[in-house]
Scaffold this motif. Structure first.
Motif, PDB file in Angstrom:
ATOM      1  N   UNK A 173       1.048  -1.302  -0.285  1.00  0.00           N
ATOM      2  CA  UNK A 173      -0.172  -0.036   0.058  1.00  0.00           C
ATOM      3  C   UNK A 173       1.017   1.295   0.387  1.00  0.00           C
ATOM      4  N   UNK A 174       0.294   2.013  -0.892  1.00  0.00           N
ATOM      5  CA  UNK A 174       1.142   3.695  -0.807  1.00  0.00           C
ATOM      6  C   UNK A 174       0.761   4.451   0.703  1.00  0.00           C
ATOM      7  N   UNK A 175       1.632   5.490   0.840  1.00  0.00           N
ATOM      8  CA  UNK A 175       1.696   6.161   1.410  1.00  0.00           C
ATOM      9  C   UNK A 175       0.018   7.335   1.522  1.00  0.00           C
ATOM     10  N   UNK A 176      -0.194   7.449   2.633  1.00  0.00           N
ATOM     11  CA  UNK A 176      -1.605   7.889   1.897  1.00  0.00           C
ATOM     12  C   UNK A 176      -1.746   9.723   2.163  1.00  0.00           C
ATOM     13  N   UNK A 177      -0.459  10.445   2.680  1.00  0.00           N
ATOM     14  CA  UNK A 177       0.043  11.576   2.963  1.00  0.00           C
ATOM     15  C   UNK A 177       0.865  11.904   2.309  1.00  0.00           C
ATOM     16  N   UNK A 178       1.437  13.216   1.673  1.00  0.00           N
ATOM     17  CA  UNK A 178       2.942  12.993   1.191  1.00  0.00           C
ATOM     18  C   UNK A 178       3.282  14.228   2.229  1.00  0.00           C
ATOM     19  N   UNK A 179       4.595  13.529   2.322  1.00  0.00           N
ATOM     20  CA  UNK A 179       5.067  14.090   3.280  1.00  0.00           C
ATOM     21  C   UNK A 179       5.453  15.312   2.927  1.00  0.00           C
ATOM     22  N   UNK A 180       5.464  15.886   1.867  1.00  0.00           N
ATOM     23  CA  UNK A 180       6.372  17.599   2.201  1.00  0.00           C
ATOM     24  C   UNK A 180       4.636  19.346   1.916  1.00  0.00           C
ATOM     25  N   UNK A 181       3.654  18.271   2.487  1.00  0.00           N
ATOM     26  CA  UNK A 181       2.469  19.311   2.688  1.00  0.00           C
ATOM     27  C   UNK A 181       2.858  20.654   3.484  1.00  0.00           C
ATOM     28  N   UNK A 182       2.987  21.796   2.724  1.00  0.00           N
ATOM     29  CA  UNK A 182       3.211  22.350   3.246  1.00  0.00           C
ATOM     30  C   UNK A 182       2.316  23.832   3.206  1.00  0.00           C
ATOM     31  N   UNK A 183       1.840  24.436   4.442  1.00  0.00           N
ATOM     32  CA  UNK A 183       0.113  24.241   4.912  1.00  0.00           C
ATOM     33  C   UNK A 183       1.106  26.346   5.872  1.00  0.00           C
ATOM     34  N   UNK A 184       0.250  27.214   5.349  1.00  0.00           N
ATOM     35  CA  UNK A 184       0.885  28.725   6.232  1.00  0.00           C
ATOM     36  C   UNK A 184       0.088  28.244   6.979  1.00  0.00           C
ATOM     37  N   UNK A 185      -0.038  28.797   8.977  1.00  0.00           N
ATOM     38  CA  UNK A 185      -1.104  28.410   9.875  1.00  0.00           C
ATOM     39  C   UNK A 185      -1.831  29.582   9.347  1.00  0.00           C
ATOM     40  N   UNK A 186      -1.795  30.724   8.549  1.00  0.00           N
ATOM     41  CA  UNK A 186      -2.623  31.633   8.159  1.00  0.00           C
ATOM     42  C   UNK A 186      -3.760  30.843   7.052  1.00  0.00           C
ATOM     43  N   UNK A 187      -2.787  30.276   5.956  1.00  0.00           N
ATOM     44  CA  UNK A 187      -4.051  29.219   4.783  1.00  0.00           C
ATOM     45  C   UNK A 187      -4.803  28.524   6.074  1.00  0.00           C
ATOM     46  N   UNK A 188      -4.115  27.733   6.628  1.00  0.00           N
ATOM     47  CA  UNK A 188      -5.243  27.597   7.629  1.00  0.00           C
ATOM     48  C   UNK A 188      -6.320  27.498   7.961  1.00  0.00           C
ATOM     49  N   UNK A 189      -6.291  28.659   9.261  1.00  0.00           N
ATOM     50  CA  UNK A 189      -7.110  29.497   9.602  1.00  0.00           C
ATOM     51  C   UNK A 189      -7.906  29.952   8.797  1.00  0.00           C
ATOM     52  N   UNK A 190      -7.964  30.206   7.714  1.00  0.00           N
ATOM     53  CA  UNK A 190      -8.602  30.382   6.650  1.00  0.00           C
ATOM     54  C   UNK A 190      -9.469  29.244   6.337  1.00  0.00           C
ATOM     55  N   UNK A 191      -9.229  28.483   5.862  1.00  0.00           N
ATOM     56  CA  UNK A 191      -9.700  27.175   5.152  1.00  0.00           C
ATOM     57  C   UNK A 191     -10.179  26.404   6.517  1.00  0.00           C
ATOM     58  N   UNK A 192      -9.957  27.128   8.055  1.00  0.00           N
ATOM     59  CA  UNK A 192     -10.985  26.416   9.521  1.00  0.00           C
ATOM     60  C   UNK A 192     -12.264  27.425   9.268  1.00  0.00           C
ATOM     61  N   UNK A 193     -12.115  28.458   9.435  1.00  0.00           N
ATOM     62  CA  UNK A 193     -12.888  29.095   9.059  1.00  0.00           C
ATOM     63  C   UNK A 193     -13.799  29.032   7.917  1.00  0.00           C
TER      64      UNK A 193
END
Length: 149
Positions: free
Chosen positions: A117-137
């Motif tokens: 089975x392949x890995x399910x999540x890419x190890x190189x995901x790079x999201x800024x805290x601001x990007x994540x805050x916007x998505x969560x909102x």
């Protein structure tokens, strides 16, 4: 049971649920079945499927969703009992997500180090805290809106 949409073939999982197609059944209730796929990813890979046609997560009702989740937990416990406590539970919706049979189903996949089975999540995901805050909102707002409807 919902009829297949225009252009879709007869649903193979419905045929299995009706006993009109063979499957290596591992568990059954009135509303959910669990069986090995014809081509499992690894030994013990099991599908958990509603017995009546539900195309995807968007069509399942709350009650059946709970039955499906409980059946998935039972299958996972069975897999653990035969010696494997590492597993993935995968449920895909739509072709872009990898759904190839358009009948809602959950894959319970035992895992071993270095299995096929392949890995399910890419190890190189790079999201800024601001990007994540916007998505969560946006998600909070969307979930609140859908709860009102």
């Amino acid at each position: 049971m919902t009829a297949p949409r225009s252009g879709e073939k007869e649903c193979p999982f419905c045929a299995i649920a009706r006993g009109q197609a063979n499957a290596r059944m591992v568990w059954r209730s009135e509303h959910v079945i669990a069986f090995l796929p014809d081509v499992p990813a690894v030994a013990g890979h099991t599908l958990v499927v509603p017995t009546h046609h539900v195309r995807d997560i968007w069509e399942i009702d709350s009650w059946l969703g709970k039955e499906l989740a409980d059946a998935t937990r039972k299958v996972a416990k069975g897999i653990a009992a035969v010696g494997n406590r590492s597993l993935n539970i995968i449920q895909s919706n739509g072709a872009a997500a990898g759904q190839s049979v358009f009948h809602l189903h959950v894959h319970v996949v035992p895992r071993q180090p270095d299995d096929r089975m392949p890995q399910l999540w890419p190890p190189d995901a790079d999201w800024s805290p601001n990007d994540l805050d916007q998505v969560a909102a946006k998600l909070r707002d969307a979930i609140a809106q859908s709860a009102q409807n």
